[in-house]
Design an enzyme around this catalytic site. Structure first.
Site, PDB file in Angstrom:
ATOM      1  N   ASP A   1       0.218  -7.618   1.426  1.00  0.00           N
ATOM      2  CA  ASP A   1       0.598  -6.208   1.605  1.00  0.00           C
ATOM      3  C   ASP A   1       2.118  -6.042   1.589  1.00  0.00           C
ATOM      4  OD1 ASP A   1       0.194  -3.488   1.861  1.00  0.00           O
ATOM      5  OD2 ASP A   1       0.146  -3.538   4.049  1.00  0.00           O
TER       6      ASP A   1
ATOM      7  N   HIS B   1       0.807  -1.222   0.000  1.00  0.00           N
ATOM      8  CA  HIS B   1       0.000   0.000   0.000  1.00  0.00           C
ATOM      9  C   HIS B   1       0.843   1.276   0.000  1.00  0.00           C
ATOM     10  CE1 HIS B   1       0.407  -0.379   4.489  1.00  0.00           C
ATOM     11  NE2 HIS B   1       0.516   0.931   4.393  1.00  0.00           N
TER      12      HIS B   1
ATOM     13  N   SER C   1       4.843   2.547   7.744  1.00  0.00           N
ATOM     14  CA  SER C   1       4.530   1.404   6.888  1.00  0.00           C
ATOM     15  C   SER C   1       5.756   0.945   6.113  1.00  0.00           C
ATOM     16  CB  SER C   1       3.425   1.765   5.897  1.00  0.00           C
ATOM     17  OG  SER C   1       2.164   1.568   6.442  1.00  0.00           O
TER      18      SER C   1
END
Length: 389
Positions: A170, A140, A244
């Protein structure tokens, strides 16, 4: 309650929205005691965790432990002084672990295209896995990013290229043209971590100017089923938008997870989640061997029991709500069948099934124990190719 990724889009954040967080870190000294065991091993008390077993060699009734075994099990460093014939062991402490891992952490930012505004930026974090510039991050982070720029810990800037992406896990891999980079060391598979052991998160929270921010906490939980795909690690180390794709590290300097998301609510604190290192290795190996993730499927749509959905321990089966593959139809599955076990292992959740199927490929056969028309039977089904990307 909101589940939020740790990906920062500065178009949404704007400026002046920084919130001060009071972090805390505990750094403890390690004490070691060695004893002769009947099994030919010695025990050492690990920092903030239980004892670990080390191989020994017994000579004249004395137990000798290899120095490399000590540092491999507990982290830290050791040096031998030939002149004094002494071995000096320095336990792993948070600053030394951060110093060890930080050169392997990068910041990733998406520059605007020709039509983008000057401040239309989004950013995340990545981990170097090969010295030639291969980097792992979250899918993402880079999925919709244009003009990827990677900044290494020493401040050098590189153009990045999306090499592979797997939305289901992911995870994504970015390549930069570089050499001599320091790859991170990932914990071995199967991953062995303990609830309560220290964990360090390194990343780029909130603003790209805050690169290489480190926070400290513990592993709060294992095998967390936050989505229907794979298990996650839970940590209370402070992780924020922009973290992230960054590493969650143990006291041996090993990456145990890739930070991915957190729960956000006024009543929720310190609930971050990371993709375990063994899932990262699984996806990396799949890309290396097949060029994509060859993810198998039973060819069924399944519904978990009420107990499984709310998180209660359960042995209740999953129910077939649709038969979607020709292979599953050929095996005789019907809507309403109840799945008790797959590959000889009892399963009750979709995550348990996803984890089990990591060991298989599409086209392989697997036994499924199913309750059909009141009879408990075993069916052999050819695994279909999963529709998940």
């Amino acid at each position: 309650m909101v589940k939020r990724s740790l990906f920062t889009n500065e178009r949404q954040l704007g400026s002046g929205l920084f919130k001060k967080l009071n972090g805390k870190a505990a750094i403890g000294a390690a004490f070691f005691s060695f004893g002769l065991l009947m099994a030919g091993s010695a025990t050492a008390a690990a920092p903030t965790s239980g004892a670990v077993s080390l191989p020994v060699k017994v000579i004249n009734g004395e137990a000798y432990v290899k120095a490399t075994s000590l540092t491999a099990a507990l982290g830290g460093t050791g040096t031998y002084d030939k002149a004094s014939q002494t071995y000096k062991y320095t336990p792993a402490v948070v600053p030394s672990v951060i110093k060890q891992v930080a050169p392997s952490v990068v910041a990733i930012i998406g520059k605007p295209d020709a039509n983008g505004g000057r401040f239309a930026l989004a950013h995340g974090t990545g981990v170097i896995i090969k010295s030639d510039g291969l980097i792992v991050t979250n899918a993402h982070v880079v999925q919709d990013m244009t003009r990827i720029v990677v900044v290494t810990a020493d401040g050098k800037e590189y153009e990045g290229t999306r090499k592979q992406i797997d939305v289901t896990s992911d995870l994504a891999f970015v390549q930069i043209k570089a050499s001599g980079l320091k790859p991170a060391k990932f914990a071995a598979s199967p991953l062995k971590v303990t609830v309560g052991e220290p964990a360090i998160a390194i990343g780029t929270p909130v603003s790209f100017s805050l690169r290489n921010t480190a926070t400290v906490g513990v592993i709060s939980g294992l095998n967390r089923s936050v989505s229907d795909d794979y298990n996650l690690l839970q940590t209370d180390a402070a992780i924020n938008p922009g973290n992230s794709g960054g590493p969650l590290v143990n006291m041996k300097g090993e990456v145990v997870g890739i930070n991915s998301m957190k729960f956000v609510d006024v009543d929720i604190d310190s609930m971050g989640f990371a993709i375990p290192a063994d899932t990262v290795q699984y996806v990396l190996n799949q890309f290396a061997k097949y060029g994509k993730v060859m993810r198998p499927s039973l060819g069924l749509e399944l519904e978990e029991s009420w107990s499984a959905v709310v998180g209660l321990p359960t042995e209740e089966p999953m129910t077939v709500t649709a038969v979607v593959s020709a292979e599953a139809q050929a095996a005789g599955f019907k809507v309403g069948d109840q799945i008790y076990a797959v590959g000889g292992k009892q399963i009750a959740t979709l995550v348990e099934l996803s984890e089990l199927l990591k060991s298989y490929l599409p086209g392989g056969k697997i036994a499924v124990t199913v309750l059909a028309d009141g009879d408990l039977v075993s069916r052999q089904v050819v695994l279909a190719k999963s529709l998940s990307q």
